[in-house]
Scaffold this motif. Sequence first.
Motif, PDB file in Angstrom:
ATOM      1  N   THR A  79       0.822  -1.202   0.000  1.00 32.30           N
ATOM      2  CA  THR A  79       0.000   0.000   0.000  1.00 32.30           C
ATOM      3  C   THR A  79       0.861   1.259   0.000  1.00 32.30           C
ATOM      4  OG1 THR A  79      -1.704  -1.182   1.192  1.00 32.30           O
ATOM      5  CG2 THR A  79      -1.833   1.185   1.219  1.00 32.30           C
ATOM      6  N   VAL A  85      -4.118  -0.341  -2.496  1.00 34.61           N
ATOM      7  CA  VAL A  85      -4.804  -0.401  -1.213  1.00 34.61           C
ATOM      8  C   VAL A  85      -5.400  -1.785  -1.020  1.00 34.61           C
ATOM      9  CG1 VAL A  85      -6.589   0.569   0.208  1.00 34.61           C
ATOM     10  CG2 VAL A  85      -5.361   2.003  -1.386  1.00 34.61           C
ATOM     11  N   LEU A  87      -7.396  -4.385   1.644  1.00 32.94           N
ATOM     12  CA  LEU A  87      -8.074  -4.645   2.911  1.00 32.94           C
ATOM     13  C   LEU A  87      -8.020  -6.141   3.218  1.00 32.94           C
ATOM     14  CD1 LEU A  87     -11.223  -2.346   2.717  1.00 32.94           C
ATOM     15  CD2 LEU A  87      -9.371  -2.191   4.338  1.00 32.94           C
ATOM     16  N   LEU A 146     -10.381   1.831  -5.306  1.00 35.14           N
ATOM     17  CA  LEU A 146     -11.341   1.294  -4.358  1.00 35.14           C
ATOM     18  C   LEU A 146     -11.900  -0.051  -4.805  1.00 35.14           C
ATOM     19  CD1 LEU A 146     -12.984   4.665  -3.543  1.00 35.14           C
ATOM     20  CD2 LEU A 146     -11.790   3.219  -1.941  1.00 35.14           C
ATOM     21  N   ALA A 149      -9.666  -2.390  -3.223  1.00 32.57           N
ATOM     22  CA  ALA A 149      -9.885  -2.449  -1.769  1.00 32.57           C
ATOM     23  C   ALA A 149     -11.071  -3.357  -1.461  1.00 32.57           C
ATOM     24  CB  ALA A 149     -10.123  -1.052  -1.223  1.00 32.57           C
ATOM     25  N   ILE A 150     -12.145  -3.252  -2.262  1.00 34.88           N
ATOM     26  CA  ILE A 150     -13.349  -4.015  -1.943  1.00 34.88           C
ATOM     27  C   ILE A 150     -13.184  -5.481  -2.309  1.00 34.88           C
ATOM     28  CG2 ILE A 150     -15.801  -4.229  -2.472  1.00 34.88           C
ATOM     29  CD1 ILE A 150     -15.793  -1.166  -2.643  1.00 34.88           C
ATOM     30  N   VAL A 151     -12.458  -5.762  -3.398  1.00 36.05           N
ATOM     31  CA  VAL A 151     -12.236  -7.166  -3.745  1.00 36.05           C
ATOM     32  C   VAL A 151     -11.387  -7.848  -2.675  1.00 36.05           C
ATOM     33  CG1 VAL A 151     -11.067  -8.677  -5.363  1.00 36.05           C
ATOM     34  CG2 VAL A 151     -12.620  -6.955  -6.191  1.00 36.05           C
ATOM     35  N   LEU A 153     -11.279  -7.000   0.361  1.00 37.71           N
ATOM     36  CA  LEU A 153     -12.189  -7.154   1.504  1.00 37.71           C
ATOM     37  C   LEU A 153     -13.023  -8.425   1.348  1.00 37.71           C
ATOM     38  CD1 LEU A 153     -14.252  -4.290   2.979  1.00 37.71           C
ATOM     39  CD2 LEU A 153     -15.468  -6.288   2.291  1.00 37.71           C
ATOM     40  N   GLY A 154     -13.451  -8.682   0.093  1.00 40.09           N
ATOM     41  CA  GLY A 154     -14.188  -9.914  -0.171  1.00 40.09           C
ATOM     42  C   GLY A 154     -13.360 -11.148   0.176  1.00 40.09           C
ATOM     43  N   LEU A 155     -12.049 -11.084  -0.106  1.00 38.58           N
ATOM     44  CA  LEU A 155     -11.161 -12.203   0.222  1.00 38.58           C
ATOM     45  C   LEU A 155     -11.243 -12.555   1.695  1.00 38.58           C
ATOM     46  CD1 LEU A 155      -7.755 -11.572  -1.552  1.00 38.58           C
ATOM     47  CD2 LEU A 155      -9.441 -13.330  -2.012  1.00 38.58           C
ATOM     48  N   PHE A 157     -13.738 -12.187   3.790  1.00 35.40           N
ATOM     49  CA  PHE A 157     -14.975 -12.907   4.106  1.00 35.40           C
ATOM     50  C   PHE A 157     -14.937 -14.326   3.547  1.00 35.40           C
ATOM     51  CE2 PHE A 157     -16.352  -8.525   4.621  1.00 35.40           C
ATOM     52  CZ  PHE A 157     -17.058  -8.614   5.797  1.00 35.40           C
ATOM     53  N   LEU A 295     -12.120  -8.579   9.098  1.00 28.83           N
ATOM     54  CA  LEU A 295     -11.956  -7.231   8.552  1.00 28.83           C
ATOM     55  C   LEU A 295     -11.338  -6.292   9.574  1.00 28.83           C
ATOM     56  CD1 LEU A 295     -12.503  -5.240   6.291  1.00 28.83           C
ATOM     57  CD2 LEU A 295     -14.767  -4.896   7.218  1.00 28.83           C
ATOM     58  N   VAL A 299      -8.344  -3.701   8.957  1.00 32.25           N
ATOM     59  CA  VAL A 299      -8.484  -2.265   9.180  1.00 32.25           C
ATOM     60  C   VAL A 299      -7.414  -1.787  10.149  1.00 32.25           C
ATOM     61  CG1 VAL A 299      -9.993  -0.488  10.091  1.00 32.25           C
ATOM     62  CG2 VAL A 299     -10.927  -2.273   8.668  1.00 32.25           C
ATOM     63  N   ILE A 302      -4.374  -0.992   8.194  1.00 29.06           N
ATOM     64  CA  ILE A 302      -4.519   0.268   7.462  1.00 29.06           C
ATOM     65  C   ILE A 302      -4.350   1.431   8.450  1.00 29.06           C
ATOM     66  CG2 ILE A 302      -6.150   1.689   6.192  1.00 29.06           C
ATOM     67  CD1 ILE A 302      -5.371  -0.470   4.433  1.00 29.06           C
TER      68      ILE A 302
ATOM     69  N   VAL B  72     -15.822   5.369  -1.427  1.00 22.70           N
ATOM     70  CA  VAL B  72     -16.775   4.393  -0.914  1.00 22.70           C
ATOM     71  C   VAL B  72     -16.994   4.696   0.564  1.00 22.70           C
ATOM     72  CG1 VAL B  72     -17.142   1.972  -0.410  1.00 22.70           C
ATOM     73  CG2 VAL B  72     -16.077   2.646  -2.525  1.00 22.70           C
ATOM     74  N   PHE B 148      -8.205   7.799  -0.846  1.00 25.23           N
ATOM     75  CA  PHE B 148      -7.969   6.680   0.052  1.00 25.23           C
ATOM     76  C   PHE B 148      -8.108   7.134   1.504  1.00 25.23           C
ATOM     77  CE2 PHE B 148      -4.398   4.456   2.332  1.00 25.23           C
ATOM     78  CZ  PHE B 148      -5.149   3.360   2.656  1.00 25.23           C
ATOM     79  N   LEU B 155     -14.017   4.271   7.412  1.00 29.67           N
ATOM     80  CA  LEU B 155     -13.797   3.042   8.196  1.00 29.67           C
ATOM     81  C   LEU B 155     -13.721   3.373   9.685  1.00 29.67           C
ATOM     82  CD1 LEU B 155     -11.218   0.994   6.125  1.00 29.67           C
ATOM     83  CD2 LEU B 155     -13.408   0.190   6.926  1.00 29.67           C
ATOM     84  N   LEU B 292     -19.373   1.255  -9.551  1.00 32.56           N
ATOM     85  CA  LEU B 292     -19.451   2.164  -8.391  1.00 32.56           C
ATOM     86  C   LEU B 292     -20.201   3.446  -8.673  1.00 32.56           C
ATOM     87  CD1 LEU B 292     -16.007   1.998  -6.594  1.00 32.56           C
ATOM     88  CD2 LEU B 292     -18.231   1.977  -5.509  1.00 32.56           C
ATOM     89  N   VAL B 330     -21.330 -15.965   1.442  1.00 32.38           N
ATOM     90  CA  VAL B 330     -20.130 -15.591   0.699  1.00 32.38           C
ATOM     91  C   VAL B 330     -20.341 -15.635  -0.807  1.00 32.38           C
ATOM     92  CG1 VAL B 330     -18.456 -16.147   2.481  1.00 32.38           C
ATOM     93  CG2 VAL B 330     -19.146 -17.884   0.871  1.00 32.38           C
ATOM     94  N   TYR B 333     -19.598 -12.346  -2.637  1.00 30.73           N
ATOM     95  CA  TYR B 333     -18.198 -12.001  -2.887  1.00 30.73           C
ATOM     96  C   TYR B 333     -17.640 -12.797  -4.062  1.00 30.73           C
ATOM     97  CZ  TYR B 333     -18.807  -9.960   1.672  1.00 30.73           C
ATOM     98  OH  TYR B 333     -19.281  -9.242   2.714  1.00 30.73           O
ATOM     99  N   MET B 336     -18.980 -11.362  -7.159  1.00 31.03           N
ATOM    100  CA  MET B 336     -18.307 -10.094  -7.447  1.00 31.03           C
ATOM    101  C   MET B 336     -16.966 -10.339  -8.133  1.00 31.03           C
ATOM    102  SD  MET B 336     -16.950  -7.331  -4.674  1.00 31.03           S
ATOM    103  CE  MET B 336     -15.844  -8.417  -3.802  1.00 31.03           C
ATOM    104  N   ILE B 337     -16.194 -11.288  -7.602  1.00 28.77           N
ATOM    105  CA  ILE B 337     -14.861 -11.517  -8.166  1.00 28.77           C
ATOM    106  C   ILE B 337     -14.969 -12.055  -9.590  1.00 28.77           C
ATOM    107  CG2 ILE B 337     -12.816 -12.994  -7.940  1.00 28.77           C
ATOM    108  CD1 ILE B 337     -13.031 -12.585  -4.929  1.00 28.77           C
TER     109      ILE B 337
END
Lengths: 419, 356
Positions: A79, A85, A87, A146, A149-151, A153-155, A157, A295, A299, A302, B72, B148, B155, B292, B330, B333, B336-337
């Motif tokens: 990062t 970036v 997460l 971003l 960052a969100i993908v 974050l998905g990892l 979960f 998460l 965080v 970060i 976001v 960022f 957050l 987005l 899940v 996610y 999404m990927i």
Amino acid sequence: MLRRPNLYTSYAAEMQMLPTSTKKVVGAMFVIVLFLMPFSLPVINQLPFIRFLGDSEWLRPMSTVLVFAVAALGLNLLTGMAGQVSLGHAFFMGVGAYTAAVIGGAGEGSLWGLGLPIWIWLPAAGIGAALVGVIVSPVAVRLRGLYLAIVTLGLVFIGIHLGNTSWGRKIAGDPGLGRDFPDLDIRIWKETDPLVDMSNDGTWLWFDVTEAQKVYLFLAVVLLVFILVAKNLARTRTGRALQAIRDRDIAAEVMGVAEFRYKTTAFALSSFFAGVAGALFASLVGKLPASQWNLALSVEFIAILLIGGVGTITGAVLGTFFVLLLPNLVEDFTEWLSGRTDQPGIGGGIADAILTEGPGDVGAISTSTQSPGWQLSVFDWNLVLYGVLIIVFLIFEPLGLYGIWAKIRNYWKRWPFSY
Amino acid sequence: MIATISRRRAAISTGTVVFVLALVALGVFVVVQLVRDPSLLLQTLMKSLALGSVYAILALGFVLIFKATQTVNFSQGALAMCGALFLSFLVADEHIPFTTIDNPLMNVGGPSWLPWFLSLIVALAFAALLGLVVERVAIRPMIGEPLFAVAVITLGLEIVLRVFATDSVKSQFRSLEVPWGTDSFELGGATINWSYIAVMIAAAIAFVAVFFFYRSRLGIAMRAVARDQEAGMAQGINIGLVFAIAWGAGSVLAALGGIFATQPPVKQTGAVEPDTALVAFRALPAVILGGLDSVQGALIGGLLIGGAEIFAGQYLSGYTDQLGAGYPLVVPYVAMIIGLLVRPYGLFGTPEIRRV
């Protein structure tokens, strides 16, 4: 005659690891303090505020800080240096921890575990996490900002869920309790007598050391090694390529920096750091469920980077110390307060105003479970403080602790002139 | 002579192939299920539309804030939970919190659903206020700072707001006492919950409102700012106002999403629980899949993700042992990927133009 610290007469002088004499002195002091910290030294333990240096209660949190600093250095590569970036750092830490658990842990019942020694499982944890990083990177490299960052974050979960599948349980153990992680004893092979015994008190050289002190010293060496690696990476071709990608990716490509390859490298390196740190952290805690690699942990890293200062190694280490030790300080402060309620004097007044100890009392921090509404426990106040700290630092000091230091340094460098 | 610029393009892109294959597979699946058990298919469809609506509402909040501020809002989940809590305070508490003053909304009179809807409006107003305060305190000072940094500020906000919200429901879940309760009706052999219908109506209202708002003078200003902040400022648009409206509206949508996140199909209890805030993290894949910065993307992404989650939960339940308990959570996610592999900026997102 005054010296001119900013005047470098050769490239080698500028690219030194510690280019100025101030940095050399500070670096040496850091190493000395790092290694003296676990010992209760006769003079230093009388000084106020740094009294905790030799305190055995502080050794556990300090050891955790050292491990987290390794992970923070890893995220700093990705990062801070390459500008990607992520997460998902907690995910890679988890991958490292479970690689270590499978290779180094004891296999019992349905759990997988080979029981190999630390010199195999620690590097393997890093390599396993790095491999997963390389596998993920084709998706990650295509994404920017971003979206990335969100993908990632998905990892996190997805990773927690994988620990819950039927084969995931063989690696991660019971979803609620978790599994035992290998200990830090250094052995030649599986069941031989340990060369370095980390689970009992003993004598190193001529000093008596407790188990916690041993673990601390071992982790301090690991941290120093990783600081050296990170510092050296920043000075090499790879480091410069990553910084070029961060500053302007398309310009970097024009200069001949292979974007895809270097981003993949950044992911692999960062995951390697995370994997090693995750394995050490799990080993330090002993038993962890898969849901701990969540998460909130990502965080935290970060936050560490931002509070310390993004893109600097000093910042990453400073930030880890600050973010991880602050809750302990707050806890101590609350304890100190609770001893002073209902007592005359200013201390008692402040304590009465802040603490709530019963249903009829009004105050922000609650020490009793009976109090209704928004009178938060010490743990919750720690969380709030941590959130507020992130916000305040970003609004008022976007460069973090390192930025504060840079401001002070620049002021005195130019003194008595303002610029 | 006009030189024509010819761009080399593959006759059929990979994306099209994947899309067509997915459509064919979906068609086969629907036909097979229609033959096997049409009422189950209808029930699953309604359920997935309802869940998709919840995600779409939350996704719309993300998109509104992203379009205005280019970041976001990770605190959407906490805002959703706060909004649901506001409603719960208004409908379930006899006194105004922390006082002994009677709650005026409890004694409105009229039909039994009237006080609830009044409470809903007041709760949404409070949610908007919360959004405005948050924006003014934490986001406005960051205009012009790295994006960022703003994302990480949200957050931090998420942590702070969630501690307070979670603390109010830690010892006892708080019911929302919705007028339609947990009742359901039969339609062609399928059991359909009234809350499915309610959330679809709410989503329809939200999207129509945003559609018309974007055609008003202020809405055009907001879209202009979304295109180019500096150019918008040069045209005399008040950026602060745009930020405030986006956060106010985003917070209202979050609250609405949070309220429906306590109802079926998301949760069966109808009460605010400590994990209510997590629903926003499941809506994030919907935003990313749709793109987005796209309003229609939020709707379609939400419905797709909701559909994927419910259909996977229904028709793959035989493999729960291999997939792990709770695997539908899940699925968003994973979807999404996969979606991002095909289109890195989502289905309707604007690709970033990279200039040298």
